[in-house]
Scaffold this motif. Structure first.
Motif, PDB file in Angstrom:
ATOM      1  N   GLY A  28       0.814  -1.213   0.000  1.00 11.96           N
ATOM      2  CA  GLY A  28       0.000   0.000   0.000  1.00 11.96           C
ATOM      3  C   GLY A  28       0.843   1.256   0.000  1.00 11.96           C
ATOM      4  O   GLY A  28       0.511   2.241  -0.660  1.00 11.96           O
ATOM      5  N   GLY A  53      -1.649   5.094   1.653  1.00  9.46           N
ATOM      6  CA  GLY A  53      -1.576   3.745   1.091  1.00  9.46           C
ATOM      7  C   GLY A  53      -1.154   2.701   2.106  1.00  9.46           C
ATOM      8  O   GLY A  53      -1.721   1.606   2.162  1.00  9.46           O
ATOM      9  N   THR A  56      -4.026   2.118   4.486  1.00 14.70           N
ATOM     10  CA  THR A  56      -5.070   1.320   3.840  1.00 14.70           C
ATOM     11  C   THR A  56      -4.666  -0.145   3.781  1.00 14.70           C
ATOM     12  O   THR A  56      -5.472  -1.038   4.059  1.00 14.70           O
ATOM     13  CB  THR A  56      -5.354   1.855   2.428  1.00 14.70           C
ATOM     14  OG1 THR A  56      -5.707   3.230   2.525  1.00 14.70           O
ATOM     15  CG2 THR A  56      -6.467   1.093   1.751  1.00 14.70           C
ATOM     16  N   GLY A  57      -3.422  -0.405   3.415  1.00 17.49           N
ATOM     17  CA  GLY A  57      -2.933  -1.779   3.386  1.00 17.49           C
ATOM     18  C   GLY A  57      -2.987  -2.434   4.748  1.00 17.49           C
ATOM     19  O   GLY A  57      -3.362  -3.601   4.886  1.00 17.49           O
TER      20      GLY A  57
END
Length: 110
Positions: A28, A53, A56-57
């Motif tokens: 991410g 990112g 989110t990952g």
């Protein structure tokens, strides 16, 4: 600038194949940094994209780490949106960066 965008896009596509073997948080971060670099055209947006990112990952992980990341992301989104509103910045951007940061902190402290 156009060649820079093309280079980043091609690099992202090449890296995306290797991210399948990476941890979801790292994958991410790589994807978010590439998208932030292309969209924002500066270092600040690249770093912001990497944070969002990675967060989110981390939230997509299974088990206790994912649960902790989701809780941290929720708290971070509220704090980030509030801080952005007070300082006169974009509330959505503040919420996104806050959620990413909160998710990373939630995952790390678990």
């Amino acid at each position: 600038m156009k060649s820079l965008k093309t280079t980043l896009l091609l690099s992202t596509l090449i890296i995306s194949a290797s991210t399948m073997a990476m941890d979801k948080t790292a994958a991410g971060a790589v994807a978010g940094a590439a998208i932030g670099a292309v969209a924002g055209k500066d270092v600040k947006s690249t770093v912001g994209g990497a944070v969002v990112g990675a967060g989110t990952g981390a939230m997509f992980k299974n088990g206790d780490k994912g649960k902790a990341a989701r809780k941290g992301g929720a708290v971070g989104a509220v704090v980030g949106a509030g801080a952005a509103a007070v300082t006169g910045n974009s509330v959505l951007k503040g919420a996104a960066v806050g959620a990413g940061s909160g998710a990373l902190i939630g995952e790390a402290t678990h």
